[in-house]
Scaffold this active site. Sequence first.
Site, PDB file in Angstrom:
ATOM      1  N   GLU A  92       0.811  -1.219   0.000  1.00 23.80           N
ATOM      2  CA  GLU A  92       0.000   0.000   0.000  1.00 23.80           C
ATOM      3  C   GLU A  92       0.845   1.270   0.000  1.00 23.80           C
ATOM      4  O   GLU A  92       1.954   1.287   0.539  1.00 23.80           O
ATOM      5  CB  GLU A  92      -0.884   0.009   1.253  1.00 23.80           C
ATOM      6  CG  GLU A  92      -2.028  -0.973   1.159  1.00 23.80           C
ATOM      7  CD  GLU A  92      -2.828  -1.055   2.443  1.00 23.80           C
ATOM      8  OE1 GLU A  92      -4.065  -1.038   2.367  1.00 23.80           O
ATOM      9  OE2 GLU A  92      -2.225  -1.135   3.525  1.00 23.80           O
ATOM     10  N   CYS A 105       3.342   8.556   1.069  1.00 25.68           N
ATOM     11  CA  CYS A 105       3.940   7.601   1.992  1.00 25.68           C
ATOM     12  C   CYS A 105       3.983   6.252   1.278  1.00 25.68           C
ATOM     13  O   CYS A 105       2.954   5.756   0.850  1.00 25.68           O
ATOM     14  CB  CYS A 105       3.058   7.540   3.243  1.00 25.68           C
ATOM     15  SG  CYS A 105       3.568   6.286   4.413  1.00 25.68           S
ATOM     16  N   CYS A 112       6.477  -6.995   6.978  1.00 25.66           N
ATOM     17  CA  CYS A 112       7.676  -6.583   7.714  1.00 25.66           C
ATOM     18  C   CYS A 112       8.032  -7.683   8.701  1.00 25.66           C
ATOM     19  O   CYS A 112       7.154  -8.306   9.291  1.00 25.66           O
ATOM     20  CB  CYS A 112       7.422  -5.278   8.485  1.00 25.66           C
ATOM     21  SG  CYS A 112       8.894  -4.661   9.346  1.00 25.66           S
ATOM     22  N   CYS A 116       6.720  -5.396  15.373  1.00 23.75           N
ATOM     23  CA  CYS A 116       6.368  -4.441  16.430  1.00 23.75           C
ATOM     24  C   CYS A 116       4.923  -4.677  16.902  1.00 23.75           C
ATOM     25  O   CYS A 116       4.028  -4.919  16.098  1.00 23.75           O
ATOM     26  CB  CYS A 116       6.526  -3.003  15.941  1.00 23.75           C
ATOM     27  SG  CYS A 116       8.224  -2.639  15.461  1.00 23.75           S
ATOM     28  N   CYS A 119       1.853  -2.457  15.466  1.00 19.67           N
ATOM     29  CA  CYS A 119       1.829  -2.156  14.035  1.00 19.67           C
ATOM     30  C   CYS A 119       1.115  -3.249  13.255  1.00 19.67           C
ATOM     31  O   CYS A 119       1.437  -4.432  13.404  1.00 19.67           O
ATOM     32  CB  CYS A 119       3.265  -1.999  13.535  1.00 19.67           C
ATOM     33  SG  CYS A 119       3.389  -1.786  11.749  1.00 19.67           S
ATOM     34  N   GLY A 159       6.918  -2.042   5.979  1.00 23.16           N
ATOM     35  CA  GLY A 159       8.290  -2.517   5.840  1.00 23.16           C
ATOM     36  C   GLY A 159       9.322  -1.681   6.565  1.00 23.16           C
ATOM     37  O   GLY A 159       9.074  -0.534   6.950  1.00 23.16           O
ATOM     38  N   GLU A 160      10.483  -2.279   6.755  1.00 21.49           N
ATOM     39  CA  GLU A 160      11.606  -1.596   7.394  1.00 21.49           C
ATOM     40  C   GLU A 160      12.615  -1.250   6.294  1.00 21.49           C
ATOM     41  O   GLU A 160      13.293  -2.128   5.756  1.00 21.49           O
ATOM     42  CB  GLU A 160      12.220  -2.513   8.464  1.00 21.49           C
ATOM     43  CG  GLU A 160      13.566  -2.066   8.998  1.00 21.49           C
ATOM     44  CD  GLU A 160      13.661  -0.588   9.376  1.00 21.49           C
ATOM     45  OE1 GLU A 160      12.703  -0.030   9.956  1.00 21.49           O
ATOM     46  OE2 GLU A 160      14.704   0.017   9.071  1.00 21.49           O
ATOM     47  N   SER A 191      12.071   6.377   7.455  1.00 17.47           N
ATOM     48  CA  SER A 191      11.839   6.067   8.865  1.00 17.47           C
ATOM     49  C   SER A 191      12.334   4.656   9.151  1.00 17.47           C
ATOM     50  O   SER A 191      11.954   3.705   8.474  1.00 17.47           O
ATOM     51  CB  SER A 191      10.340   6.176   9.174  1.00 17.47           C
ATOM     52  OG  SER A 191      10.077   5.755  10.495  1.00 17.47           O
ATOM     53  N   SER A 214      12.183   5.456  14.772  1.00 18.12           N
ATOM     54  CA  SER A 214      11.098   5.068  15.667  1.00 18.12           C
ATOM     55  C   SER A 214      11.691   4.692  17.011  1.00 18.12           C
ATOM     56  O   SER A 214      12.394   3.687  17.118  1.00 18.12           O
ATOM     57  CB  SER A 214      10.335   3.884  15.071  1.00 18.12           C
ATOM     58  OG  SER A 214       9.718   4.301  13.880  1.00 18.12           O
ATOM     59  N   LEU A 215      11.428   5.516  18.015  1.00 20.07           N
ATOM     60  CA  LEU A 215      11.992   5.257  19.347  1.00 20.07           C
ATOM     61  C   LEU A 215      10.956   4.537  20.213  1.00 20.07           C
ATOM     62  O   LEU A 215      11.214   3.488  20.758  1.00 20.07           O
ATOM     63  CB  LEU A 215      12.419   6.587  19.984  1.00 20.07           C
ATOM     64  CG  LEU A 215      12.955   6.487  21.415  1.00 20.07           C
ATOM     65  CD1 LEU A 215      14.234   5.669  21.468  1.00 20.07           C
ATOM     66  CD2 LEU A 215      13.199   7.891  21.992  1.00 20.07           C
ATOM     67  N   HIS A 216       9.807   5.145  20.343  1.00 19.51           N
ATOM     68  CA  HIS A 216       8.638   4.591  21.054  1.00 19.51           C
ATOM     69  C   HIS A 216       8.804   4.427  22.551  1.00 19.51           C
ATOM     70  O   HIS A 216       7.834   4.582  23.284  1.00 19.51           O
ATOM     71  CB  HIS A 216       8.139   3.294  20.410  1.00 19.51           C
ATOM     72  CG  HIS A 216       7.744   3.492  18.982  1.00 19.51           C
ATOM     73  ND1 HIS A 216       6.957   4.546  18.582  1.00 19.51           N
ATOM     74  CD2 HIS A 216       8.060   2.825  17.856  1.00 19.51           C
ATOM     75  CE1 HIS A 216       6.806   4.505  17.276  1.00 19.51           C
ATOM     76  NE2 HIS A 216       7.469   3.478  16.807  1.00 19.51           N
ATOM     77  N   ASN A 290      -2.384   4.814  16.531  1.00 17.43           N
ATOM     78  CA  ASN A 290      -3.593   4.542  15.752  1.00 17.43           C
ATOM     79  C   ASN A 290      -4.083   3.138  16.053  1.00 17.43           C
ATOM     80  O   ASN A 290      -3.277   2.227  16.232  1.00 17.43           O
ATOM     81  CB  ASN A 290      -3.292   4.693  14.263  1.00 17.43           C
ATOM     82  CG  ASN A 290      -3.009   6.135  13.917  1.00 17.43           C
ATOM     83  OD1 ASN A 290      -3.808   7.011  14.215  1.00 17.43           O
ATOM     84  ND2 ASN A 290      -1.848   6.394  13.344  1.00 17.43           N
ATOM     85  N   CYS A 333      -0.611   6.036  10.134  1.00 20.90           N
ATOM     86  CA  CYS A 333       0.614   5.310  10.474  1.00 20.90           C
ATOM     87  C   CYS A 333       0.306   3.981  11.134  1.00 20.90           C
ATOM     88  O   CYS A 333      -0.481   3.909  12.065  1.00 20.90           O
ATOM     89  CB  CYS A 333       1.441   6.101  11.487  1.00 20.90           C
ATOM     90  SG  CYS A 333       2.040   7.627  10.851  1.00 20.90           S
TER      91      CYS A 333
HETATM   92  N1  SAH Z   1       9.524   0.363   9.637  1.00 18.11           N
HETATM   93  C1  SAH Z   1       9.750   1.757   9.750  1.00 18.11           C
HETATM   94  C2  SAH Z   1       8.876   2.583   8.838  1.00 18.11           C
HETATM   95  C3  SAH Z   1       7.441   2.205   8.716  1.00 18.11           C
HETATM   96  S1  SAH Z   1       6.413   2.488  10.087  1.00 18.11           S
HETATM   97  C4  SAH Z   1       9.627   2.200  11.175  1.00 18.11           C
HETATM   98  O1  SAH Z   1       9.169   1.422  12.007  1.00 18.11           O
HETATM   99  O2  SAH Z   1      10.038   3.311  11.483  1.00 18.11           O
HETATM  100  C5  SAH Z   1       6.177   4.260  10.044  1.00 18.11           C
HETATM  101  C6  SAH Z   1       5.898   4.862  11.403  1.00 18.11           C
HETATM  102  O3  SAH Z   1       4.602   4.489  11.890  1.00 18.11           O
HETATM  103  C7  SAH Z   1       6.895   4.411  12.457  1.00 18.11           C
HETATM  104  O4  SAH Z   1       7.278   5.481  13.285  1.00 18.11           O
HETATM  105  C8  SAH Z   1       6.076   3.422  13.231  1.00 18.11           C
HETATM  106  O5  SAH Z   1       6.623   3.191  14.473  1.00 18.11           O
HETATM  107  C9  SAH Z   1       4.733   4.088  13.231  1.00 18.11           C
HETATM  108  N2  SAH Z   1       3.620   3.229  13.631  1.00 18.11           N
HETATM  109  C10 SAH Z   1       3.501   1.902  13.462  1.00 18.11           C
HETATM  110  N3  SAH Z   1       2.321   1.473  13.968  1.00 18.11           N
HETATM  111  C11 SAH Z   1       1.690   2.566  14.462  1.00 18.11           C
HETATM  112  C12 SAH Z   1       0.425   2.774  15.082  1.00 18.11           C
HETATM  113  N4  SAH Z   1      -0.417   1.774  15.289  1.00 18.11           N
HETATM  114  N5  SAH Z   1       0.102   4.024  15.446  1.00 18.11           N
HETATM  115  C13 SAH Z   1       0.940   5.060  15.209  1.00 18.11           C
HETATM  116  N6  SAH Z   1       2.141   4.919  14.616  1.00 18.11           N
HETATM  117  C14 SAH Z   1       2.519   3.687  14.248  1.00 18.11           C
HETATM  118 FE1  SF4 Z   2       7.939  -3.012  10.673  1.00 16.07          FE
HETATM  119 FE2  SF4 Z   2       7.986  -0.381  11.200  1.00 16.07          FE
HETATM  120 FE3  SF4 Z   2       5.742  -1.830  11.579  1.00 16.07          FE
HETATM  121 FE4  SF4 Z   2       7.827  -2.165  13.196  1.00 16.07          FE
HETATM  122  S1  SF4 Z   2       6.593  -0.280  12.961  1.00 16.07           S
HETATM  123  S2  SF4 Z   2       6.595  -3.823  12.271  1.00 16.07           S
HETATM  124  S3  SF4 Z   2       9.535  -1.910  11.807  1.00 16.07           S
HETATM  125  S4  SF4 Z   2       6.747  -1.424   9.626  1.00 16.07           S
END
Ligand code: SAH
Ligand code: SF4
Length: 343
Positions: A92, A105, A112, A116, A119, A159-160, A191, A214-216, A290, A333
């Site tokens: 997508e 985007c 991936c 995480c 996600c 994807g990463e 990212s 992505s720190l989180h 989200n 996201c």
């Molecule tokens: N794999 C990469 C890029 C894709 S994800 C990464 O993880 O950075 C893009 C962004 O969306 C990242 O910052 C990710 O952490 C964030 N993301 C993933 N799931 C999310 C969610 N449910 N709500 C908000 N942000 C989210």
């Molecule tokens: Fe992959 Fe990024 Fe989603 Fe983590 S947040 S599963 S690295 S796409």
Amino acid sequence: MTLPDISQFDRAGLERVLAEAGEPRYRARQLLRWLWTRHAQSFNEMTDLPARLRSDLQGRFVIAWPELVAREISSDGTRKYLWRFSDGVTAESVGIPSGHRLTVCFSTQAGCAMGCAFCATGASGLTRSLHAGEMAAQVAEAARDMGMRASNAVAMGQGEPFANYEATLAALRILNDPDALGIGARHITVSTCGIVPAIDRFASEPEQFTLAISLHSAVQETRDRLMPGVRRYPLPRLREAVARYASSTGRRPTLEVALISGVNDTFEEIDALVEFCTGLAVHVNLIPMNPVEGSALSRSADARVRAVLRALASAGVETSVRAERGADISAACGQLRQRVGGS
Ligand code: SAH
Ligand code: SF4
């Protein structure tokens, strides 16, 4: 045997292809224009190339643009696209208009492998990495559909990107190339979930691409639980890599924090986040998490988001809260997955 797709090459790759055919390098420019500004469907159309080169290319490559399988339009104008590549794999992309700007985007992998917890993409595992043409086409096609020029591109779909480093870099170069999409390097953002050696490598690339990490969570245990795929790059190493990146490039990376109720918005978490960020040349982007189908995790209350924002701001850390776009079509996201019709 299926022939390789010529759209996977950036300018340097096309120059190699041309050298193999005994042709001058400058023809790379013609090829880029045919592919990325004129959306050529066949080598036959490329009438300013010599006939012998056209037939050589035809014998060695295909031009395989992705097929649009589904498109959804949000009430805020955001459009989500599901693309199918020639082997049937789908991914997508999302087009986000804002005035005369268009940010697209795009996905760097179908699925991936990082897993995480918050996600939707991570839930289904990795199908395969995409090649550069498959990535750039998601941007080019979305822009065509929206009748706009893409002004910004972000590798924040599925994807990463740093688990598919070389193809991602070639895609960024196609997006940036004035004979292809012509998007300014600073308007192209990658990212990553925090693959430390790739952050160092990215810092040494000649273009001024933008980096988001992505720190989180700045608490190791929480981060390990949320992001099992990057356990082997612990927070102190990540922090050092961020500092090296900022000092060697002179650019300020963004740290992304998706705020999850009761998980990374507690006082202990906020303190750790402030400590992690203090003294680093970064911009923090807070993203209220989200919703993801089938996940027990939920977003932080607005008051908690404001508390995190205030704590960072009073420690002098540049911070913003990401405006949510396209949530009604699951285009926000972390909501991207591989199936048709969203969720
Ligand atoms: N794999 C990469 C890029 C894709 S994800 C990464 O993880 O950075 C893009 C962004 O969306 C990242 O910052 C990710 O952490 C964030 N993301 C993933 N799931 C999310 C969610 N449910 N709500 C908000 N942000 C989210
Ligand atoms: Fe992959 Fe990024 Fe989603 Fe983590 S947040 S599963 S690295 S796409």
